[in-house]
Design an enzyme around this catalytic site. Structure first.
Site, mmCIF file in Angstrom:
data_model
loop_
_atom_site.group_PDB
_atom_site.id
_atom_site.type_symbol
_atom_site.label_atom_id
_atom_site.label_comp_id
_atom_site.label_asym_id
_atom_site.label_seq_id
_atom_site.Cartn_x
_atom_site.Cartn_y
_atom_site.Cartn_z
ATOM 1 N N ASP A 340 0.873 -1.162 0.000
ATOM 2 C CA ASP A 340 0.000 0.000 0.000
ATOM 3 C C ASP A 340 0.920 1.225 0.000
ATOM 4 O OD1 ASP A 340 -2.418 1.546 0.353
ATOM 5 O OD2 ASP A 340 -1.756 1.853 2.419
ATOM 6 N N LYS A 341 0.477 2.348 -0.608
ATOM 7 C CA LYS A 341 1.368 3.501 -0.693
ATOM 8 C C LYS A 341 1.362 4.357 0.570
ATOM 9 C CE LYS A 341 0.371 7.423 -2.753
ATOM 10 N NZ LYS A 341 0.776 8.466 -1.756
ATOM 11 N N THR A 342 0.218 4.947 0.871
ATOM 12 C CA THR A 342 0.145 5.942 1.935
ATOM 13 C C THR A 342 0.359 5.309 3.299
ATOM 14 O OG1 THR A 342 -1.435 7.191 0.604
ATOM 15 C CG2 THR A 342 -1.254 7.764 2.939
ATOM 16 N N THR A 490 -2.368 1.744 -4.890
ATOM 17 C CA THR A 490 -2.782 2.993 -4.264
ATOM 18 C C THR A 490 -4.080 3.510 -4.865
ATOM 19 O OG1 THR A 490 -2.135 5.294 -3.816
ATOM 20 C CG2 THR A 490 -1.367 4.330 -5.882
ATOM 21 N N GLY A 491 -4.801 4.294 -4.088
ATOM 22 C CA GLY A 491 -6.001 4.938 -4.584
ATOM 23 C C GLY A 491 -5.702 6.282 -5.212
ATOM 24 N N LYS A 518 -8.847 -3.924 -3.903
ATOM 25 C CA LYS A 518 -7.472 -4.378 -3.650
ATOM 26 C C LYS A 518 -7.371 -5.895 -3.603
ATOM 27 C CE LYS A 518 -5.746 -0.222 -1.366
ATOM 28 N NZ LYS A 518 -5.098 0.374 -0.173
ATOM 29 N N ASP A 537 -2.079 -1.284 6.106
ATOM 30 C CA ASP A 537 -2.289 -0.830 7.484
ATOM 31 C C ASP A 537 -3.272 -1.694 8.253
ATOM 32 O OD1 ASP A 537 -4.763 -0.147 6.498
ATOM 33 O OD2 ASP A 537 -4.385 1.998 6.457
#
Length: 648
Positions: A340-342, A490-491, A518, A537
């Site tokens: 996941d990015k963030t 990522t979104g 996802k 997360d």
């Protein structure tokens, strides 16, 4: 249990010495002849051997019963059968059975050596679980609770409830999880999260029960007690992981059962063979007993559990909380990791990624001016610019005459100059656009760009984005070195995703992916034949974590109870993903080594025990067989402990 085996071993060792002295075979081997020392020596040997058999051998005799009842004879059954055969045959000879010789010394040495092996093994298991004891000892017994009149009282930690305020003195341990309400200090969390450096905590931030306070006194408000605390969750996870089974462990259990039947079959078969070949009952019985001793699968049963215990405690010490052993074992085969990015590859905060100077000058001057103008604002862009200046140690004054330009930016006077920070669109609307091609490149990358204007001239461009973690570059490089693909999901918009993927050198990325999509992307990757780990997360990534071959949750601070993940990374450091792969492969390697050692030697030892070396001058006795078996067990235990030397 460890103390019990230690006590039985030492008592049996003391009793074995006179048994050996009273054995004609031992005396003859030492050149003392076989003549009796006194008339009743055989009866004394029987009495001593009875104590050794019934008291020293009791753990093996009782341990065999549940195996026999379940129809799955194992190690205890073999040991019980071997010592029972030796004892009752020898006793029968002493009581008058003709044509045989008692071998009490074989019985005594076998029981003693088996007790020694068990004692050493259990000490090894206890040592492997010592990390849990260390974790438990982290918590203090009492705490200084703030009373209603603002005084303090010392109370048991168990008496604390959520909402209580507790004073943590310098050098003291934090008794429970809480939030700082007064004071600032540094906290050593090394035993909890694996973070070697003390971390600074101030008002409003969370502290973890078990951490050691540094130089400052702080007051915290209790947030979690008992089983809800971070430390309790860690201990529960480690215990569950140590008790969970893996596919390799099941394989070892099946192999032990097969080996048990092989030992019984070969043991009885060798007895029948030597009887039919005209050898004495004593000789044939000795062969049978030796086969059953040498084939004892104790080392096999220990091979995997010991490695599991060591790797689990080793992982916990380094901030890797394993919740599912089978999934952790699969990590060795992973060839793709989806991030996941963030908050995972990035810090999850707006920060300055690029500073482009338009009219010469230098970046420090640009940051000085920009931070001054933005220092009074709570906007994420303003906070990002101020943080960039502060991080470089650049001082800046408070602005004068600060004014807001609705929807466009702000203006102020700094060091006697007119300064403005505005959007590129505002300048275009004012017919004073920035013509530098670098502006278009930054906007195409999905970054937010503002322009610093000194006087009436554009002076610098500030590009802001979710800051990429420095650790992310490192983990991508390490995974590539292991032949593992790094993929981002990522979104965010295509431009943002493309920019981050390029900066990190990712193999692939998926942009504008909604949380409920996802899991489908993970299935798509698995359909390609990839073994996939998903790193997120643990909240909106939960479906994808479950769908992946290995779900890895980034658990910051005390939020470690992530039910959808197989492994939790306490430190929120993406580099720990590569550490999981490395530890999984090292763990599996140790398992294989132990299984090979625990079973491979039987291919040579069992035929020797059955008497294949008959006529060569060497015959393997039950005592020698016991030495071989115990040596194998000890080697397996030591090899498992060597996993502690793994450094990644």
């Amino acid at each position: 249990m460890v103390a019990d085996f230690r006590r039985r071993f030492w008592v049996c060792l003391v009793l074995t010495i006179p048994v050996l002295v009273l054995s004609p075979m031992v005396r003859d081997f030492l050149g003392q002849g076989m003549a009796p020392l006194f008339a009743a020596e055989e009866w004394v040997a029987l009495a001593l051997s009875s104590i050794i058999y019934f008291w020293g051998g009791w753990p093996f005799l009782t341990g065999a019963l549940p195996e026999v009842r379940s129809g799955r004879p194992g190690m205890m059954t073999l040991v019980a059968l071997a010592i029972s055969t030796a004892y009752f045959y020898s006793a029968a000879v002493t009581l008058g059975l003709p044509g045989g010789e008692p071998f009490y010394w074989e019985l005594a040495t076998l029981v003693t050596i088996m007790l020694l092996g068990h004692w050493l093994e259990m000490r090894s298991v206890l040592g492997a679980s010592r990390a849990l004891e260390e974790l438990v000892r982290l918590l203090p017994d009492t705490a200084l609770r703030v009373k209603a009149d603002d005084g303090t009282e010392e109370v048991p930690v168990a008496a604390l409830v959520a909402g209580d305020r507790v004073v943590i003195r310098p050098g003291a341990k934090v008794p429970v999880d809480g939030t700082i309400t007064e004071g600032t200090s540094s906290f050593n969390e090394a035993m909890l999260t694996g973070e070697s450096k003390p971390v600074n905590r101030t008002t409003g931030e969370t502290v973890i029960g078990g951490a050691v306070n540094g130089e400052g006194a702080v007051t915290i408000e209790v947030k979690a007690t008992g089983e809800a605390t971070y430390l309790s969750q860690v201990i529960a996870m480690v215990k569950a992981a140590q008790n969970s089974r893996s596919r390799t462990q099941d394989l070892a259990t099946r192999a032990a059962t097969v080996l048990t039947w092989v030992a019984i079959t070969v043991g009885v078969g060798s007895f029948a063979w030597w009887i039919s070949a005209g050898e004495s009952v004593t000789f044939a019985l000795e062969r049978m007993v030796t086969v059953m001793v040498i084939a004892c699968p104790h080392a096999l049963g220990l091979a995997v559990p010991l490695v599991v215990a060591v790797s689990t405690s080793l992982a916990a010490k380094n901030g890797l909380l394993i919740r599912d052993r089978a999934a952790f074992e699969r990590a060795r085969d992973l060839n793709a990791v989806v991030f996941d990015k963030t908050g995972t590859l990035t810090e999850g905060r707006f920060g300055v990624s690029d500073i482009v100077m338009l009219e010469g000058g230098d970046e420090d001057t640009a940051l000085h001016m920009a931070a001054s103008v933005e220092s009074q604002s709570q906007h994420p862009i303003a906070q990002g610019i101020v943080a960039a200046a502060t991080g470089k140690g650049i001082a800046f004054p408070a602005p004068e005459g600060l004014q807001s330009i609705t929807g466009a930016g702000v203006t102020a006077r700094v060091d006697g100059q007119e300064v403005a920070i505005v959007s590129p669109g505002h300048l275009r609307r004012q017919n004073t656009p920035v013509s530098d091609p670098r502006l278009a490149a930054l906007e195409e990358a999905g970054k937010t760009v503002v322009v610093l204007v000194l006087g009436s001239k554009p002076y610098a461009l500030f590009a802001l984005a979710d800051i990429v973690r420095a650790e992310s570059r490192d983990v991508v490089a390490r995974l590539k070195a292991r032949g593992v693909q790094s993929i981002m999901m990522t979104g965010d918009a295509e431009g943002v995703a493309k920019s981050v993927a390029k900066e990190l050198g990712l193999d692939e990325y998926f942009a504008q992916v909604l949380p409920d999509q996802k899991a489908a992307k993970v299935r798509e990757l698995r359909a390609r034949g990839l073994k996939v780990a998903m790193v997120g997360d643990g909240v909106n990534d939960a479906p994808a974590l479950v769908e992946a071959d290995l779900g890895i949750a980034i658990g910051a601070g005390t939020d470690v109870a992530v039910e959808s993940a197989d492994v939790v990374l306490v430190r929120s450091d993406p580099r720990d993903v590569e550490a999981i792969l490395g530890l999984s492969r090292a763990t599996y390697s140790k398992m294989v080594q132990n299984l090979i050692w625990a079973t491979g030697y039987n291919a040579f030892a069992i035929p020797m025990a059955a008497g294949i070396t008959f006529g060569t001058g060497f015959m393997m006795t039950p005592a020698i067989g016991a030495v071989f078996m115990s040596a194998s067990t000890i080697i397996v235990a030591i090899n498992a402990q060597l996993l502690r030397r793994y450094k990644g």
